[in-house]
Design a protein around this motif. Structure first.
Motif, PDB file in Angstrom:
ATOM      1  N   ASP A  70       0.877  -1.168   0.000  1.00 58.02           N
ATOM      2  CA  ASP A  70       0.000   0.000   0.000  1.00 58.02           C
ATOM      3  C   ASP A  70       0.913   1.216   0.000  1.00 58.02           C
ATOM      4  OD1 ASP A  70      -2.011   1.799   0.188  1.00 58.02           O
ATOM      5  OD2 ASP A  70      -2.735   1.183   2.160  1.00 58.02           O
ATOM      6  N   ASN A  71       0.912   1.971  -1.110  1.00 57.36           N
ATOM      7  CA  ASN A  71       1.864   3.077  -1.244  1.00 57.36           C
ATOM      8  C   ASN A  71       1.152   4.384  -1.577  1.00 57.36           C
ATOM      9  OD1 ASN A  71       1.625   1.729  -4.061  1.00 57.36           O
ATOM     10  ND2 ASN A  71       2.475   3.750  -4.509  1.00 57.36           N
ATOM     11  N   TYR A  72       1.888   5.467  -1.439  1.00 54.17           N
ATOM     12  CA  TYR A  72       1.367   6.778  -1.823  1.00 54.17           C
ATOM     13  C   TYR A  72       2.511   7.604  -2.394  1.00 54.17           C
ATOM     14  CZ  TYR A  72       3.580   8.915   2.274  1.00 54.17           C
ATOM     15  OH  TYR A  72       4.499   9.352   3.192  1.00 54.17           O
ATOM     16  N   ALA A  73       2.148   8.706  -3.072  1.00 51.89           N
ATOM     17  CA  ALA A  73       3.158   9.600  -3.641  1.00 51.89           C
ATOM     18  C   ALA A  73       2.690  11.051  -3.488  1.00 51.89           C
ATOM     19  CB  ALA A  73       3.400   9.278  -5.121  1.00 51.89           C
ATOM     20  N   ARG A  74       3.663  11.941  -3.384  1.00 47.11           N
ATOM     21  CA  ARG A  74       3.370  13.381  -3.379  1.00 47.11           C
ATOM     22  C   ARG A  74       3.905  13.973  -4.679  1.00 47.11           C
ATOM     23  NH1 ARG A  74       5.843  15.545   2.086  1.00 47.11           N
ATOM     24  NH2 ARG A  74       7.540  14.192   1.375  1.00 47.11           N
ATOM     25  N   TRP A  75       3.081  14.801  -5.323  1.00 47.25           N
ATOM     26  CA  TRP A  75       3.452  15.308  -6.634  1.00 47.25           C
ATOM     27  C   TRP A  75       2.854  16.693  -6.868  1.00 47.25           C
ATOM     28  CZ3 TRP A  75      -0.368  15.993 -10.542  1.00 47.25           C
ATOM     29  CH2 TRP A  75      -1.641  15.565 -10.181  1.00 47.25           C
ATOM     30  N   ARG A  76       3.349  17.358  -7.908  1.00 46.78           N
ATOM     31  CA  ARG A  76       2.801  18.666  -8.282  1.00 46.78           C
ATOM     32  C   ARG A  76       2.844  18.827  -9.803  1.00 46.78           C
ATOM     33  NH1 ARG A  76       7.738  20.479  -5.842  1.00 46.78           N
ATOM     34  NH2 ARG A  76       6.572  21.235  -4.049  1.00 46.78           N
ATOM     35  N   ILE A  77       2.022  19.761 -10.294  1.00 51.81           N
ATOM     36  CA  ILE A  77       1.991  20.079 -11.730  1.00 51.81           C
ATOM     37  C   ILE A  77       3.026  21.175 -11.984  1.00 51.81           C
ATOM     38  CG2 ILE A  77       0.582  20.905 -13.639  1.00 51.81           C
ATOM     39  CD1 ILE A  77      -1.877  19.930 -12.034  1.00 51.81           C
ATOM     40  N   THR A  78       4.033  20.884 -12.786  1.00 51.73           N
ATOM     41  CA  THR A  78       5.096  21.861 -13.058  1.00 51.73           C
ATOM     42  C   THR A  78       4.958  22.516 -14.440  1.00 51.73           C
ATOM     43  OG1 THR A  78       6.492  20.036 -13.836  1.00 51.73           O
ATOM     44  CG2 THR A  78       6.749  20.730 -11.539  1.00 51.73           C
ATOM     45  N   ASP A  79       4.272  21.844 -15.342  1.00 50.32           N
ATOM     46  CA  ASP A  79       4.085  22.393 -16.698  1.00 50.32           C
ATOM     47  C   ASP A  79       2.607  22.240 -17.057  1.00 50.32           C
ATOM     48  OD1 ASP A  79       3.955  22.926 -19.443  1.00 50.32           O
ATOM     49  OD2 ASP A  79       5.990  22.196 -19.786  1.00 50.32           O
ATOM     50  N   PRO A  80       1.800  23.272 -16.826  1.00 46.17           N
ATOM     51  CA  PRO A  80       0.350  23.152 -17.048  1.00 46.17           C
ATOM     52  C   PRO A  80      -0.021  22.763 -18.485  1.00 46.17           C
ATOM     53  CG  PRO A  80       0.867  25.144 -15.824  1.00 46.17           C
ATOM     54  CD  PRO A  80       2.169  24.596 -16.294  1.00 46.17           C
ATOM     55  N   LEU A  81       0.673  23.347 -19.473  1.00 45.15           N
ATOM     56  CA  LEU A  81       0.346  23.049 -20.865  1.00 45.15           C
ATOM     57  C   LEU A  81       0.656  21.595 -21.206  1.00 45.15           C
ATOM     58  CD1 LEU A  81      -0.589  23.930 -23.630  1.00 45.15           C
ATOM     59  CD2 LEU A  81       1.732  24.762 -24.116  1.00 45.15           C
ATOM     60  N   LEU A  82       1.839  21.130 -20.805  1.00 48.60           N
ATOM     61  CA  LEU A  82       2.214  19.741 -21.060  1.00 48.60           C
ATOM     62  C   LEU A  82       1.287  18.790 -20.302  1.00 48.60           C
ATOM     63  CD1 LEU A  82       4.260  17.944 -22.499  1.00 48.60           C
ATOM     64  CD2 LEU A  82       5.755  18.125 -20.495  1.00 48.60           C
ATOM     65  N   PHE A  83       0.915  19.178 -19.109  1.00 48.06           N
ATOM     66  CA  PHE A  83      -0.019  18.387 -18.311  1.00 48.06           C
ATOM     67  C   PHE A  83      -1.358  18.249 -19.024  1.00 48.06           C
ATOM     68  CE2 PHE A  83      -3.309  18.001 -15.060  1.00 48.06           C
ATOM     69  CZ  PHE A  83      -2.811  16.990 -14.245  1.00 48.06           C
ATOM     70  N   LEU A  84      -1.852  19.369 -19.540  1.00 46.96           N
ATOM     71  CA  LEU A  84      -3.131  19.377 -20.250  1.00 46.96           C
ATOM     72  C   LEU A  84      -3.073  18.521 -21.501  1.00 46.96           C
ATOM     73  CD1 LEU A  84      -6.009  20.529 -20.670  1.00 46.96           C
ATOM     74  CD2 LEU A  84      -4.946  22.463 -21.860  1.00 46.96           C
ATOM     75  N   GLN A  85      -1.984  18.609 -22.233  1.00 47.82           N
ATOM     76  CA  GLN A  85      -1.862  17.888 -23.497  1.00 47.82           C
ATOM     77  C   GLN A  85      -1.667  16.384 -23.291  1.00 47.82           C
ATOM     78  OE1 GLN A  85       1.449  20.083 -25.084  1.00 47.82           O
ATOM     79  NE2 GLN A  85       0.133  21.431 -26.329  1.00 47.82           N
ATOM     80  N   SER A  86      -1.053  15.986 -22.143  1.00 54.19           N
ATOM     81  CA  SER A  86      -0.726  14.569 -21.942  1.00 54.19           C
ATOM     82  C   SER A  86      -1.774  13.820 -21.119  1.00 54.19           C
ATOM     83  CB  SER A  86       0.649  14.434 -21.288  1.00 54.19           C
ATOM     84  OG  SER A  86       0.667  15.143 -20.054  1.00 54.19           O
ATOM     85  N   VAL A  87      -2.197  14.385 -20.001  1.00 48.08           N
ATOM     86  CA  VAL A  87      -3.138  13.659 -19.131  1.00 48.08           C
ATOM     87  C   VAL A  87      -4.461  14.397 -18.933  1.00 48.08           C
ATOM     88  CG1 VAL A  87      -1.277  12.462 -17.906  1.00 48.08           C
ATOM     89  CG2 VAL A  87      -2.088  14.641 -17.033  1.00 48.08           C
ATOM     90  N   GLN A  88      -4.522  15.670 -19.335  1.00 47.82           N
ATOM     91  CA  GLN A  88      -5.735  16.499 -19.342  1.00 47.82           C
ATOM     92  C   GLN A  88      -6.188  16.967 -17.959  1.00 47.82           C
ATOM     93  OE1 GLN A  88      -8.858  14.700 -21.641  1.00 47.82           O
ATOM     94  NE2 GLN A  88      -7.652  14.723 -23.540  1.00 47.82           N
TER      95      GLN A  88
END
Length: 281
Positions: free
Chosen positions: A84-102
Motif C-alpha cells: 500500500d503506497n502513496y506519492a506526493r506530486w505537483r503540476i510543473t508544466d500546465p500546458l504539457l499536463f493538459l496535453q498529456s493527461v488532461q
C-alpha cells in the motif's frame, strides 16, 4: 428606448463578465481558444479573454497526494506480497499536463502506471526482510528517482514515493508464518546446542584447573609437612641433648596419650616406670 438601453447594459455586463478571468496564487491557468491552447498564465491577477471563444482551464500549484490502492507484487524468491503506497506530486508544466493527461483523474492513472511499474521492478530485487528493514530507504529513493524521470514528460514532478505498509497475501500468510516459526525453532536448537557445547568446554576447563590446583596444594602441603617434621626433629634432638631424662619422660607421656583415653583402665606394677613418675608427681 429604456428597454433598449437596459438590454445594451445587460449585454455589456455579460460581455465584461465573460471576457475577464482571475488566477489565484495557488493555481496556474491555460487559455484555450477554439479547442487549442493559446496562453499559459502562471502569475496571479485579473486577465482578459475573448468571450464565447476562449476557455480557461485551471491547475493547482500545490503539492498533491496520490494514494494508490493496495496491489500485489512478486519479490525475490518468487514470493507474493501486497503493498500500500502513496506519492506526493505537483503540476510543473500546465500546458504539457493538459496535453498529456488532461486532468487530475488522468494524472492519477498515469502515476499509477509509473509508480507501480517502478515498485515492481525495484522490489523484485529483494527479499521480504530486506524490503521491510535494511533496503527500504534505498528502494524508495530509487523508485522516486525513476518515477520522477518518467513523469516529467507529462508535466508532473513526483516529489516522493513512500510505502505505507507491506502485507502478506491471505492465502500465503499461514504458510509463511509456519515456515518462519520452523526457521526460528531451528535457530533456537542451534543456539542451545552451541550453549551446551560451550558449557561442556567451560566445565572441562574448570575440572582441569581444579585438578591442577589440588595437585599444587597437595605438593605444597607435603613440602610444608616435611619442613615441619625436619624442624621437629631438630627440636627433639636439641631437647634430648639438653636433658635426656626429661626428653624420655615427655616421649613416654606422648605414647601413653596416644594409647589411652578417659575410659581406659590401666593396671600398673609398683615397679613400673609410669608408676614411679606418677608417684613422683
Amino acid at each position: 428606448m429604456k428597454k433598449i438601453i437596459i438590454s445594451i447594459l445587460a449585454l455589456i455586463v455579460i460581455v465584461s463578465s465573460t471576457s475577464l478571468f482571475q488566477v489565484s496564487e495557488i493555481e496556474n491557468a491555460v487559455v484555450i481558444r477554439l479547442g487549442k491552447p493559446k496562453e499559459v498564465v502562471t502569475e496571479p491577477g485579473l486577465y482578459v479573454k475573448l468571450p464565447f471563444v476562449d476557455d480557461v482551464r485551471y491547475f493547482d500549484k500545490r503539492l498533491l497526494n496520490y494514494d494508490a490502492a493496495p496491489k500485489g507484487i512478486i519479490i525475490k524468491g518468487k514470493k507474493s506480497i501486497v503493498i500500500d503506497n502513496y506519492a506526493r506530486w505537483r503540476i510543473t508544466d500546465p500546458l504539457l499536463f493538459l496535453q498529456s493527461v488532461q486532468n487530475i483523474a488522468g494524472a492519477q492513472a498515469r502515476l499509477d502506471d509509473i509508480v507501480y511499474s517502478e515498485l515492481r521492478r525495484e522490489m523484485g530485487k529483494y527479499t521480504l526482510s530486506e524490503i521491510i528493514s535494511s533496503k527500504r530507504d534505498l528502494i524508495m529513493e530509487n523508485v522516486t528517482a525513476e518515477s520522477k524521470s518518467k513523469a516529467k514528460s507529462s508535466g508532473i514532478e513526483i516529489v516522493d514515493v513512500r510505502i505505507k505498509r507491506v502485507e502478506l497475501p491471505k492465502e500465503n500468510e499461514q504458510n509463511i508464518y509456519k515456515r518462519m516459526e520452523a526457521e526460528r525453532n531451528q535457530q533456537a536448537k542451534k543456539y542451545r546446542a552451541e550453549g551446551r557445547e560451550k558449557s561442556l568446554e567451560i566445565t572441562s576447563q574448570a575440572d582441569q584447573e581444579k585438578t591442577i590446583i589440588l595437585a599444587e596444594a597437595y605438593r605444597k602441603s607435603e613440602e610444608l609437612k616435611g619442613e615441619g617434621d625436619a624442624q621437629a626433629l631438630v627440636i627433639y634432638a636439641d631437647a634430648y641433648n639438653r636433658d635426656p631424662e626429661f626428653y624420655k619422660f615427655m616421649k613416654t607421656l606422648e605414647a601413653y596419650e596416644k594409647v589411652m583415653d578417659s575410659k581406659t583402665k590401666v593396671i600398673l606394677s609398683t615397679d613400673s616406670e609410669l608408676w614411679n613418675m606418677l608417684q613422683t608427681k
